[in-house]
Design a protein around this motif. Sequence first.
Motif, short mmCIF file in Angstrom:
data_model
loop_
_atom_site.label_atom_id
_atom_site.label_comp_id
_atom_site.label_asym_id
_atom_site.label_seq_id
_atom_site.Cartn_x
_atom_site.Cartn_y
_atom_site.Cartn_z
N ASP A 181 12.62 -2.19 -3.87
CA ASP A 181 11.80 -3.40 -3.72
C ASP A 181 10.87 -3.29 -2.53
O ASP A 181 9.74 -3.80 -2.55
CB ASP A 181 12.70 -4.63 -3.57
CG ASP A 181 13.16 -5.18 -4.90
OD1 ASP A 181 12.84 -4.57 -5.93
OD2 ASP A 181 13.85 -6.22 -4.92
N THR A 182 11.34 -2.66 -1.46
CA THR A 182 10.50 -2.49 -0.28
C THR A 182 9.28 -1.63 -0.59
O THR A 182 8.14 -1.97 -0.24
CB THR A 182 11.32 -1.84 0.85
OG1 THR A 182 12.44 -2.68 1.15
CG2 THR A 182 10.47 -1.67 2.10
N LEU A 183 9.52 -0.52 -1.28
CA LEU A 183 8.41 0.35 -1.67
C LEU A 183 7.46 -0.38 -2.62
O LEU A 183 6.23 -0.31 -2.48
CB LEU A 183 8.97 1.60 -2.36
CG LEU A 183 7.92 2.57 -2.92
CD1 LEU A 183 7.14 3.23 -1.79
CD2 LEU A 183 8.60 3.64 -3.79
N GLN A 184 8.01 -1.12 -3.56
CA GLN A 184 7.19 -1.78 -4.57
C GLN A 184 6.37 -2.93 -3.97
O GLN A 184 5.24 -3.17 -4.37
CB GLN A 184 8.09 -2.26 -5.71
CG GLN A 184 8.69 -1.08 -6.45
CD GLN A 184 9.63 -1.46 -7.59
OE1 GLN A 184 9.66 -0.79 -8.62
NE2 GLN A 184 10.43 -2.49 -7.43
N THR A 185 6.93 -3.63 -3.00
CA THR A 185 6.17 -4.68 -2.30
C THR A 185 4.98 -4.07 -1.57
O THR A 185 3.87 -4.62 -1.59
CB THR A 185 7.06 -5.43 -1.31
OG1 THR A 185 8.11 -6.09 -2.02
CG2 THR A 185 6.26 -6.48 -0.54
N LEU A 186 5.19 -2.93 -0.92
CA LEU A 186 4.11 -2.25 -0.21
C LEU A 186 2.99 -1.87 -1.17
O LEU A 186 1.80 -2.10 -0.89
CB LEU A 186 4.66 -1.00 0.49
CG LEU A 186 3.62 -0.15 1.24
CD1 LEU A 186 3.00 -0.95 2.38
CD2 LEU A 186 4.26 1.12 1.77
N PHE A 187 3.34 -1.32 -2.33
CA PHE A 187 2.33 -0.95 -3.33
C PHE A 187 1.56 -2.18 -3.82
O PHE A 187 0.34 -2.17 -3.96
CB PHE A 187 2.99 -0.26 -4.52
CG PHE A 187 3.21 1.22 -4.33
CD1 PHE A 187 2.17 2.05 -3.96
CD2 PHE A 187 4.46 1.77 -4.53
CE1 PHE A 187 2.36 3.41 -3.79
CE2 PHE A 187 4.67 3.13 -4.36
CZ PHE A 187 3.63 3.95 -3.99
N MET A 188 2.30 -3.26 -4.08
CA MET A 188 1.67 -4.45 -4.64
C MET A 188 0.68 -5.07 -3.67
O MET A 188 -0.46 -5.39 -4.03
CB MET A 188 2.73 -5.49 -5.01
CG MET A 188 2.16 -6.77 -5.61
SD MET A 188 3.44 -7.96 -6.03
CE MET A 188 4.09 -8.34 -4.42
N LEU A 189 1.08 -5.23 -2.41
CA LEU A 189 0.19 -5.86 -1.42
C LEU A 189 -1.01 -4.96 -1.12
O LEU A 189 -2.13 -5.45 -0.92
CB LEU A 189 0.96 -6.17 -0.15
CG LEU A 189 2.12 -7.17 -0.30
CD1 LEU A 189 2.77 -7.45 1.05
CD2 LEU A 189 1.64 -8.47 -0.92
N THR A 190 -0.77 -3.66 -1.09
CA THR A 190 -1.88 -2.73 -0.89
C THR A 190 -2.88 -2.83 -2.04
O THR A 190 -4.10 -2.83 -1.83
CB THR A 190 -1.36 -1.29 -0.78
OG1 THR A 190 -0.46 -1.19 0.32
CG2 THR A 190 -2.51 -0.31 -0.58
#
Length: 490
Positions: A181-190
Amino acid sequence: MTAYQIVFIILAYFFVLLGISYFTGKNDSNNSFFKAEKKSPWYVVAFGMIGASLSGVTFISVPGWVKASQFSYMQIVLGYLAGYIVIALVLLPIYYKANITSIYEYLRSRFGIVTHKTGALFFFISRVLGASFRLFLVASVFQYFIFDAWNIPFELTVVISILLIWMYTFKGGMKTIVWTDTLQTLFMLTAVGVAIFIICDSFQWSFIEAYHSDEFQSYSQIFFSDDLNSNKHILKSFFGGMFIAIAMTGLDQDMMQKNLTCKSTKEAQWNILSLGFVLIFVNFIFLSLGALLYIYADKNGIDIPVVDGNIKTDLLFPEIALNQNLGFPIALVFILGLIAAAYSSADSALTSLTTSFCYDFLAIEKHEEKKQKDIRKKVHIAVSVLLIFVIILFKHVLEDNVIGSLLKVASYTYGPLLGLFAFGIFTKHQITEKLVPLVALISLVITALLDIYAEYWFHGYKFGYELLILNGSITFIGLLLLKTNSNKIG
């Protein structure tokens, strides 16, 4: 961007998730799967929960909602913050003190087995529908922009989507999800940030210049207070948002299971409060992206996609990102952001549904340890199949914007949960427990009737998200009618 390039990006992305799953899932124990061994750093959980809270619905559907509702969604988001404060101060201390795995175990200790299973059943229905809404949206995008051209049926697209999630969650469970989830949040906000930059650059604007433009301002009204009958009125939106947060986060096994992996009550409280403040900023950025998408569409004569004769505002973002010659970078970040946004909520939903069914319906803790793991794995597969079935069903029945449909369904399915927990926490009464399912059912029926006939009965009044409060209140009143002479402190 070609369909083959999109598929390559998806596969590469999932190889990364499988890598994370390999390292976090080495300890294939139920304690790791359900509780992440209660060793998750609160700030990692908080950052990952941004993605889980937003999901693919926010990534696509909130920007698409701007034309119809402008920035009125921010009224709901401000209500979310108030709801998160209640969760931090009231609910989390109760859950940690009880040392429970499924939050619906609280209802068993407070009232008994019938209330416990009633609450768990409403969560199960709510989360199946919610997760299916989110995955339906993503599968629809992949179908429209990739698989239709290859004559691959929608049903197969759904099966592949669920299978990919199952592959990286079946061993590590919640321990894996905290980190993915941490990795995926980073991708989404980027992805959102890059998309805003590229669209603004196409107008030769900075974001500040875009924000102050007449075109942007025509979409950006936040507060609506003129017409109390409107479902966008600020009081309805704020208090509806507050109780949506309490119900869909604080009374939701999916969201609370992440919080319960933190080391202590205090760390879990920091997690949920920081999430509330960050979501205000993040949702404003999403709505800003929506305004820019509509400005871009207006300036370039782009029509909103139509599927099966229905206008789909949810497809405006992918239409512009993938088909309008803005360049490879925006297409790349859109695909990464979409996958990240969708699966950051769907993977935890699959795990939390498995957890709830194992603890709330099968009493997995009463079986010997070797059998517990076997039960968990079978339930995990069964829940995956159920999600496939419901998503496919949505293709034939869903016509509205997905974010609107999701919040409307939540008003029905989370209402009885709201009433049950409120009654347990704020009263000392015991109840005639065998009638609890009937009270919950009657509450749903009354809520539905009021929602359907409100305009006729109440001179044009339209229910918004305060429908959830009404539903919970009806359940609460029904429980009062069931109270017995014996009392028990909740």
